[in-house]
Scaffold this motif. Structure first.
Motif, PDB file in Angstrom:
ATOM      1  N   ASP A 157       0.893  -1.437  -0.026  1.00  0.00           N
ATOM      2  CA  ASP A 157       0.154  -0.076   0.118  1.00  0.00           C
ATOM      3  C   ASP A 157       0.985   1.369  -0.098  1.00  0.00           C
ATOM      4  N   LEU A 158       1.825   1.234   0.797  1.00  0.00           N
ATOM      5  CA  LEU A 158       2.558   2.228   0.998  1.00  0.00           C
ATOM      6  C   LEU A 158       4.010   2.509  -0.073  1.00  0.00           C
ATOM      7  N   GLY A 159       4.081   1.316  -0.922  1.00  0.00           N
ATOM      8  CA  GLY A 159       5.154   1.337  -1.918  1.00  0.00           C
ATOM      9  C   GLY A 159       6.630   0.842  -1.162  1.00  0.00           C
ATOM     10  N   LEU A 160       6.658   0.350   0.050  1.00  0.00           N
ATOM     11  CA  LEU A 160       7.683   0.333   0.695  1.00  0.00           C
ATOM     12  C   LEU A 160       8.675  -0.940   0.296  1.00  0.00           C
ATOM     13  N   LYS A 161       9.957  -0.704   0.435  1.00  0.00           N
ATOM     14  CA  LYS A 161      11.077  -1.878  -0.156  1.00  0.00           C
ATOM     15  C   LYS A 161      11.917  -1.807   0.943  1.00  0.00           C
ATOM     16  N   VAL A 162      12.757  -2.902   0.764  1.00  0.00           N
ATOM     17  CA  VAL A 162      13.745  -3.171   1.467  1.00  0.00           C
ATOM     18  C   VAL A 162      15.061  -1.999   1.378  1.00  0.00           C
ATOM     19  N   GLY A 163      15.268  -1.322   2.612  1.00  0.00           N
ATOM     20  CA  GLY A 163      16.227  -0.409   2.634  1.00  0.00           C
ATOM     21  C   GLY A 163      15.742   1.088   2.919  1.00  0.00           C
ATOM     22  N   ASP A 164      14.314   1.238   2.740  1.00  0.00           N
ATOM     23  CA  ASP A 164      13.700   2.353   3.074  1.00  0.00           C
ATOM     24  C   ASP A 164      13.788   2.645   4.220  1.00  0.00           C
ATOM     25  N   SER A 165      13.840   4.014   4.525  1.00  0.00           N
ATOM     26  CA  SER A 165      13.942   4.609   6.077  1.00  0.00           C
ATOM     27  C   SER A 165      12.759   5.096   6.484  1.00  0.00           C
ATOM     28  N   LEU A 166      12.177   4.562   7.630  1.00  0.00           N
ATOM     29  CA  LEU A 166      10.930   5.045   8.381  1.00  0.00           C
ATOM     30  C   LEU A 166      11.118   5.539   9.794  1.00  0.00           C
ATOM     31  N   THR A 167      10.363   6.631   9.900  1.00  0.00           N
ATOM     32  CA  THR A 167      10.439   7.416  11.070  1.00  0.00           C
ATOM     33  C   THR A 167       9.104   7.339  11.726  1.00  0.00           C
ATOM     34  N   PHE A 168       9.200   7.089  13.237  1.00  0.00           N
ATOM     35  CA  PHE A 168       7.946   6.853  14.005  1.00  0.00           C
ATOM     36  C   PHE A 168       8.045   7.586  15.173  1.00  0.00           C
ATOM     37  N   VAL A 169       6.847   8.114  15.590  1.00  0.00           N
ATOM     38  CA  VAL A 169       6.672   8.776  16.835  1.00  0.00           C
ATOM     39  C   VAL A 169       6.048   7.799  17.765  1.00  0.00           C
ATOM     40  N   ILE A 170       6.917   7.357  18.855  1.00  0.00           N
ATOM     41  CA  ILE A 170       6.178   6.506  19.902  1.00  0.00           C
ATOM     42  C   ILE A 170       6.455   7.153  21.209  1.00  0.00           C
ATOM     43  N   ASN A 171       5.526   7.288  21.885  1.00  0.00           N
ATOM     44  CA  ASN A 171       5.561   7.909  23.454  1.00  0.00           C
ATOM     45  C   ASN A 171       6.274   9.281  23.355  1.00  0.00           C
ATOM     46  N   SER A 172       6.227   9.902  22.526  1.00  0.00           N
ATOM     47  CA  SER A 172       6.530  11.513  22.145  1.00  0.00           C
ATOM     48  C   SER A 172       8.220  11.184  21.794  1.00  0.00           C
ATOM     49  N   GLN A 173       8.625   9.966  21.408  1.00  0.00           N
ATOM     50  CA  GLN A 173      10.034   9.892  20.891  1.00  0.00           C
ATOM     51  C   GLN A 173       9.992   9.790  19.493  1.00  0.00           C
ATOM     52  N   THR A 174      11.160  10.102  18.819  1.00  0.00           N
ATOM     53  CA  THR A 174      11.112   9.807  17.545  1.00  0.00           C
ATOM     54  C   THR A 174      12.126   8.553  17.351  1.00  0.00           C
ATOM     55  N   VAL A 175      11.722   7.739  16.397  1.00  0.00           N
ATOM     56  CA  VAL A 175      12.444   6.490  16.429  1.00  0.00           C
ATOM     57  C   VAL A 175      12.565   6.327  14.861  1.00  0.00           C
ATOM     58  N   VAL A 176      13.917   6.151  14.258  1.00  0.00           N
ATOM     59  CA  VAL A 176      14.260   6.050  13.088  1.00  0.00           C
ATOM     60  C   VAL A 176      14.562   4.657  12.771  1.00  0.00           C
ATOM     61  N   ALA A 177      14.282   3.816  11.800  1.00  0.00           N
ATOM     62  CA  ALA A 177      14.559   2.519  11.403  1.00  0.00           C
ATOM     63  C   ALA A 177      14.527   2.010  10.053  1.00  0.00           C
ATOM     64  N   THR A 178      15.566   1.297   9.559  1.00  0.00           N
ATOM     65  CA  THR A 178      15.333   0.951   8.174  1.00  0.00           C
ATOM     66  C   THR A 178      14.869  -0.345   7.994  1.00  0.00           C
ATOM     67  N   VAL A 179      14.039  -0.624   6.911  1.00  0.00           N
ATOM     68  CA  VAL A 179      13.118  -1.755   6.397  1.00  0.00           C
ATOM     69  C   VAL A 179      14.231  -2.601   6.126  1.00  0.00           C
ATOM     70  N   ASP A 180      14.179  -3.776   6.801  1.00  0.00           N
ATOM     71  CA  ASP A 180      15.038  -4.773   6.536  1.00  0.00           C
ATOM     72  C   ASP A 180      14.395  -6.171   5.972  1.00  0.00           C
ATOM     73  N   SER A 181      13.096  -6.369   5.977  1.00  0.00           N
ATOM     74  CA  SER A 181      12.380  -7.561   5.664  1.00  0.00           C
ATOM     75  C   SER A 181      10.829  -7.054   5.312  1.00  0.00           C
ATOM     76  N   ILE A 182      10.268  -7.977   4.749  1.00  0.00           N
ATOM     77  CA  ILE A 182       8.932  -7.880   4.494  1.00  0.00           C
ATOM     78  C   ILE A 182       8.352  -9.234   4.688  1.00  0.00           C
ATOM     79  N   ARG A 183       6.999  -9.220   5.453  1.00  0.00           N
ATOM     80  CA  ARG A 183       6.431 -10.609   5.962  1.00  0.00           C
ATOM     81  C   ARG A 183       5.134 -10.547   5.291  1.00  0.00           C
ATOM     82  N   ARG A 184       4.922 -11.987   5.257  1.00  0.00           N
ATOM     83  CA  ARG A 184       3.364 -12.305   4.824  1.00  0.00           C
ATOM     84  C   ARG A 184       2.778 -12.815   6.263  1.00  0.00           C
TER      85      ARG A 184
END
Length: 377
Positions: A157-184
């Motif tokens: 849906d989002l057009g994500l692929k392995v290696g993309d960088s994602l930024t999340f806001v969790i408990n008012s904290q910013t978390v950056v992670a790299t997509v390393d795998s895709i699961r079914r």
């Protein structure tokens, strides 16, 4: 030899059908569509129920304990293990949002009604040392270093692929992670599943509660009551009754639709009966001519059944093909199930069609074979 020998019976029947193409076409259409409707409803009904049962194993979890605090986790799990309750591993849970994709505001991906559900609300995240055993790896490889594993539908849906960088806001904290795998993920198995699973180091220091799923039997009810009293802050979701009600509701809806389809088949049979009676005069004169020329009753009857046997075979095959196409489209597009070929309907529908025609034609056959002197006396 008269032209009623076995080699000519089917040929004569075919000529009768081709002689009145409009009437024969209406008869074919009414019978084929009626049986196609019944077969479609029946196959969708059985496919849905069988898929529910097939994707829901006998030991599928039917209870979820959420909001387990870190200091209660070990004792809560020990209580379940001492009662010999089959459970999943415990998962840490934090809530947050996906805010950026490759440094682009994620809101730009959330336009319109077809935007991914992962962008419209807060999500439950977890972390671990690898992907769960009940998830299938379809792309990439778990690295475990500031990484995140993404569920396949969200990635599409989002057009994500392995290696993309994602930024999340969790408990008012910013978390950056790299997509390393895709699961079914098979959501219908009722096991704990997540859109995003982080590596442990990506969420280090983030406060979390815990979740565990397990399988309850009626004999566990007293222990569960005691467990609820001992851990009042833990939310227990018992879905046993809900699951049985959903399955019973599916059965009732399926049977109700099957009854409506059966009424449609009855209407089709009545239509065929009416059409046959309207064409009775023409057929009676033709058959009486054969009788006058010396054809025996047996041979004339054989040509009649050859004609309607051909109609049954063609109409039943058309109904089977139409039902297969309709069911494949419905279950794949409407219910996102894998379509299957149903061999038995290719035999059952022609037989059912012949039985239907047998009942109709048998009621008219004696009148068709009335001798000339009685017909005009």
């Amino acid at each position: 030899m008269p032209p009623f020998a076995s080699g000519y019976r089917i040929r004569i029947g075919d000529k009768r059908l081709n002689r009145s193409t409009t009437a024969s076409g209406v008869q074919f259409g009414a019978l084929a569509l009626s049986l196609m409707l019944l077969a479609t409803i029946w196959l969708v009904r059985t496919d849905l129920l069988s898929d529910w049962q097939r994707t829901l194993p006998d030991n599928a979890p039917n209870a979820f304990a959420v909001n387990i605090s870190p200091f209660e986790r070990e004792s809560y799990l020990e209580t379940l293990d001492n009662a010999e309750i089959e459970r999943s591993e415990a998962y840490p849970i934090v809530r947050g949002r996906l805010s950026e994709i490759n440094s682009v505001d994620a809101k730009t991906y959330a336009q319109g009604e077809d935007s991914s559900d992962a962008l419209r609300r807060e999500l439950n995240f977890t972390w671990g040392t690898g992907i769960p055993d009940h998830n299938e790896l379809v792309a990439g490889q778990w690295s475990g270093s500031k990484s995140v594993s993404v569920e396949e539908d969200v990635a599409n849906d989002l057009g994500l692929k392995v290696g993309d960088s994602l930024t999340f806001v969790i408990n008012s904290q910013t978390v950056v992670a790299t997509v390393d795998s895709i699961r079914r993920v098979e959501w219908r198995e009722m096991k704990p599943n997540f859109y995003f699973i982080f590596s442990e180091d990506a969420l280090a220091g983030v406060a979390a509660t815990w979740l565990v799923s397990f399988r309850l039997e009626d004999s566990h009810n007293p222990m569960i009551d005691q467990l609820s009293r001992s851990y009042p802050t833990v939310s227990l979701m018992d879905i046993r009754e809900m699951g049985s009600k959903i399955q019973e509701l599916l059965r009732q809806v399926a049977w109700a639709i099957s009854v409506l389809a059966s009424l449609g088949v009855v209407a089709g049979v009545l239509l065929i009966f009416t059409l046959l009676r309207l064409s009775l005069s023409q057929r009676q004169q033709e058959i009486q001519l054969y009788r006058t020329l010396g054809a025996s009753r047996k041979r004339v009857v054989n040509t009649v059944w050859a004609e309607y046997g051909t109609m049954a075979l063609v109409a039943g095959s058309v109904a089977a093909l139409g039902a297969e196409v309709a069911v494949a489209a419905l279950v794949q597009i409407g219910f996102e199930l894998e379509p299957r070929i149903h061999i038995f309907i290719w035999f059952a529908l022609p037989i059912a069609t012949f039985c239907t025609l047998f009942l109709v034609v048998s009621s008219l056959l004696n009148r068709l074979l009335t001798p000339v002197n009685k017909a005009f006396s």
